[in-house]
Write a protein that holds these residues in place. Structure first.
Motif, PDB file in Angstrom:
ATOM      1  N   ILE A 104       0.849  -1.200   0.000  1.00 59.71           N
ATOM      2  CA  ILE A 104       0.000   0.000   0.000  1.00 59.71           C
ATOM      3  C   ILE A 104       0.882   1.247   0.000  1.00 59.71           C
ATOM      4  O   ILE A 104       0.630   2.204  -0.748  1.00 59.71           O
ATOM      5  CB  ILE A 104      -0.943   0.016   1.219  1.00 59.71           C
ATOM      6  N   ARG A 105       1.907   1.241   0.829  1.00 54.46           N
ATOM      7  CA  ARG A 105       2.816   2.396   0.868  1.00 54.46           C
ATOM      8  C   ARG A 105       3.492   2.626  -0.468  1.00 54.46           C
ATOM      9  O   ARG A 105       3.841   3.753  -0.825  1.00 54.46           O
ATOM     10  CB  ARG A 105       3.887   2.181   1.945  1.00 54.46           C
ATOM     11  N   GLY A 106       3.693   1.558  -1.220  1.00 51.01           N
ATOM     12  CA  GLY A 106       4.430   1.664  -2.477  1.00 51.01           C
ATOM     13  C   GLY A 106       3.594   2.044  -3.681  1.00 51.01           C
ATOM     14  O   GLY A 106       4.146   2.211  -4.773  1.00 51.01           O
ATOM     15  N   ILE A 107       2.289   2.199  -3.491  1.00 54.29           N
ATOM     16  CA  ILE A 107       1.443   2.598  -4.627  1.00 54.29           C
ATOM     17  C   ILE A 107       1.835   4.004  -5.079  1.00 54.29           C
ATOM     18  O   ILE A 107       1.871   4.941  -4.290  1.00 54.29           O
ATOM     19  CB  ILE A 107      -0.042   2.566  -4.236  1.00 54.29           C
ATOM     20  N   THR A 108       2.119   4.155  -6.353  1.00 55.09           N
ATOM     21  CA  THR A 108       2.573   5.449  -6.862  1.00 55.09           C
ATOM     22  C   THR A 108       2.170   5.620  -8.320  1.00 55.09           C
ATOM     23  O   THR A 108       1.847   4.647  -9.014  1.00 55.09           O
ATOM     24  CB  THR A 108       4.111   5.581  -6.728  1.00 55.09           C
ATOM     25  N   GLY A 109       2.172   6.870  -8.743  1.00 56.62           N
ATOM     26  CA  GLY A 109       1.896   7.160 -10.146  1.00 56.62           C
ATOM     27  C   GLY A 109       0.495   6.815 -10.596  1.00 56.62           C
ATOM     28  O   GLY A 109       0.277   6.452 -11.765  1.00 56.62           O
ATOM     29  N   CYS A 110      -0.478   6.902  -9.689  1.00 56.79           N
ATOM     30  CA  CYS A 110      -1.863   6.582 -10.051  1.00 56.79           C
ATOM     31  C   CYS A 110      -2.784   7.686  -9.534  1.00 56.79           C
ATOM     32  O   CYS A 110      -2.349   8.626  -8.873  1.00 56.79           O
ATOM     33  CB  CYS A 110      -2.280   5.229  -9.475  1.00 56.79           C
ATOM     34  N   SER A 111      -4.057   7.555  -9.817  1.00 62.19           N
ATOM     35  CA  SER A 111      -5.026   8.539  -9.358  1.00 62.19           C
ATOM     36  C   SER A 111      -5.263   8.390  -7.854  1.00 62.19           C
ATOM     37  O   SER A 111      -5.021   7.323  -7.274  1.00 62.19           O
ATOM     38  CB  SER A 111      -6.351   8.373 -10.102  1.00 62.19           C
ATOM     39  N   VAL A 112      -5.775   9.445  -7.252  1.00 63.44           N
ATOM     40  CA  VAL A 112      -6.104   9.403  -5.829  1.00 63.44           C
ATOM     41  C   VAL A 112      -7.195   8.368  -5.579  1.00 63.44           C
ATOM     42  O   VAL A 112      -7.164   7.649  -4.572  1.00 63.44           O
ATOM     43  CB  VAL A 112      -6.560  10.795  -5.331  1.00 63.44           C
ATOM     44  N   ASP A 113      -8.145   8.284  -6.495  1.00 58.79           N
ATOM     45  CA  ASP A 113      -9.239   7.323  -6.325  1.00 58.79           C
ATOM     46  C   ASP A 113      -8.724   5.893  -6.286  1.00 58.79           C
ATOM     47  O   ASP A 113      -9.227   5.060  -5.514  1.00 58.79           O
ATOM     48  CB  ASP A 113     -10.263   7.478  -7.447  1.00 58.79           C
ATOM     49  N   LYS A 114      -7.747   5.580  -7.103  1.00 54.14           N
ATOM     50  CA  LYS A 114      -7.190   4.229  -7.109  1.00 54.14           C
ATOM     51  C   LYS A 114      -6.476   3.946  -5.800  1.00 54.14           C
ATOM     52  O   LYS A 114      -6.589   2.849  -5.247  1.00 54.14           O
ATOM     53  CB  LYS A 114      -6.226   4.048  -8.282  1.00 54.14           C
ATOM     54  N   PHE A 115      -5.734   4.931  -5.286  1.00 53.06           N
ATOM     55  CA  PHE A 115      -5.062   4.732  -4.008  1.00 53.06           C
ATOM     56  C   PHE A 115      -6.091   4.537  -2.900  1.00 53.06           C
ATOM     57  O   PHE A 115      -5.947   3.651  -2.050  1.00 53.06           O
ATOM     58  CB  PHE A 115      -4.173   5.932  -3.675  1.00 53.06           C
ATOM     59  N   LYS A 116      -7.150   5.357  -2.904  1.00 51.72           N
ATOM     60  CA  LYS A 116      -8.203   5.239  -1.889  1.00 51.72           C
ATOM     61  C   LYS A 116      -8.839   3.850  -1.925  1.00 51.72           C
ATOM     62  O   LYS A 116      -9.110   3.259  -0.877  1.00 51.72           O
ATOM     63  CB  LYS A 116      -9.286   6.298  -2.113  1.00 51.72           C
ATOM     64  N   SER A 117      -9.087   3.351  -3.126  1.00 50.79           N
ATOM     65  CA  SER A 117      -9.712   2.044  -3.270  1.00 50.79           C
ATOM     66  C   SER A 117      -8.851   0.954  -2.647  1.00 50.79           C
ATOM     67  O   SER A 117      -9.344   0.094  -1.899  1.00 50.79           O
ATOM     68  CB  SER A 117      -9.958   1.744  -4.750  1.00 50.79           C
ATOM     69  N   ASN A 118      -7.563   0.966  -2.924  1.00 53.43           N
ATOM     70  CA  ASN A 118      -6.650  -0.027  -2.355  1.00 53.43           C
ATOM     71  C   ASN A 118      -6.506   0.147  -0.849  1.00 53.43           C
ATOM     72  O   ASN A 118      -6.444  -0.838  -0.105  1.00 53.43           O
ATOM     73  CB  ASN A 118      -5.283   0.074  -3.030  1.00 53.43           C
ATOM     74  N   LEU A 119      -6.478   1.399  -0.407  1.00 57.01           N
ATOM     75  CA  LEU A 119      -6.373   1.673   1.018  1.00 57.01           C
ATOM     76  C   LEU A 119      -7.605   1.155   1.759  1.00 57.01           C
ATOM     77  O   LEU A 119      -7.484   0.508   2.814  1.00 57.01           O
ATOM     78  CB  LEU A 119      -6.210   3.181   1.249  1.00 57.01           C
TER      79      LEU A 119
END
Length: 229
Positions: free
Chosen positions: A165-180
């Motif tokens: 999760i910490r390593g998610i990068t270069g994507c939209s905020v929505d994609k990070f939120k979904s994984n989080l």
């Protein structure tokens, strides 16, 4: 903080007096539209750090969700699961994580000078934030305030996330939120509202403490004791 608590209690009370329905769809729609935005607004800046203040804010949601049809006989922790809610503390920490991630991604301004949020990356641990300590010469009160502020607490909460999760990068905020959110749903959310503190196994409901407890349970092969209230 006190004014915020009074305001949301007043609005929650108005909803329950004004609307006859106690169905979850109705009451939760009103909660999300009229109460939750007040609790969320700029929470990265004013998030409380004293246990009594954390409980005071949580008690509003605890009391409100008891009024929903079919929820009164469930414990507060169980109501959160059934209604698909985060505790208010977990919700504030979620926003802190998202804001910290946005800083690291360069999507939002970074605090200046000694309060910058910065990260390093290693093959073993992945991306982690640099943890900062309050100035040694600061007063005890100032140290407490600084420790609860985003540049200091944000990295600690962010670092408690798993490497992927910490390593998610270069994507939209929505994609990070979904994984989080997928990950956060796997972490116990057990806010210590009055009457529940004796059942809390972690020191606090803060994400780092709950993640640590979850890890210890996994190592020990312990599933945790059931909640009976």
């Amino acid at each position: 903080m006190e004014e915020t608590t009074k305001k949301v209690k007043r609005i929650a009370g108005w909803i329950l007096r004004t609307y006859y329905s106690r169905e979850d769809e109705c009451l939760m729609t009103l909660w999300r539209a009229l109460v939750q935005p007040i609790l969320d607004y700029c929470s990265q800046l004013w998030s409380p750090y004293k246990a009594m203040d954390v409980q005071a804010l949580e008690s509003v949601q605890w009391s409100y969700t008891r009024q929903i049809r079919g929820m009164k006989d469930f414990s507060y922790w169980e109501r959160l699961k059934r209604l698909g809610l985060y505790s208010q503390q977990r919700r504030r920490e979620r926003y802190s994580i998202i804001y910290t991630w946005k800083i690291l991604e360069g999507n939002t301004p970074n605090p200046s000078n000694n309060n910058r949020v910065e990260a390093y990356t290693s093959e073993r641990t992945g991306r982690k934030c640099i943890r900062r300590a309050p100035p040694a010469q600061a007063s005890v009160k100032l140290k407490s305030l600084l420790s609860a502020s985003l540049p200091y607490s944000g990295p600690i909460i962010f670092n408690s996330l798993p490497k992927q999760i910490r390593g998610i990068t270069g994507c939209s905020v929505d994609k990070f939120k979904s994984n989080l959110d997928k990950y956060l749903r796997t972490v116990p959310d057990e806010p210590p509202v009055p009457g529940y503190t004796s059942f809390c196994r972690a020191p606090t409901n803060s994400l780092p403490d709950q993640v640590t407890l979850q890890f210890r349970d996994a190592v020990a092969g312990c599933s945790g004791r059931p909640l009976r209230l």
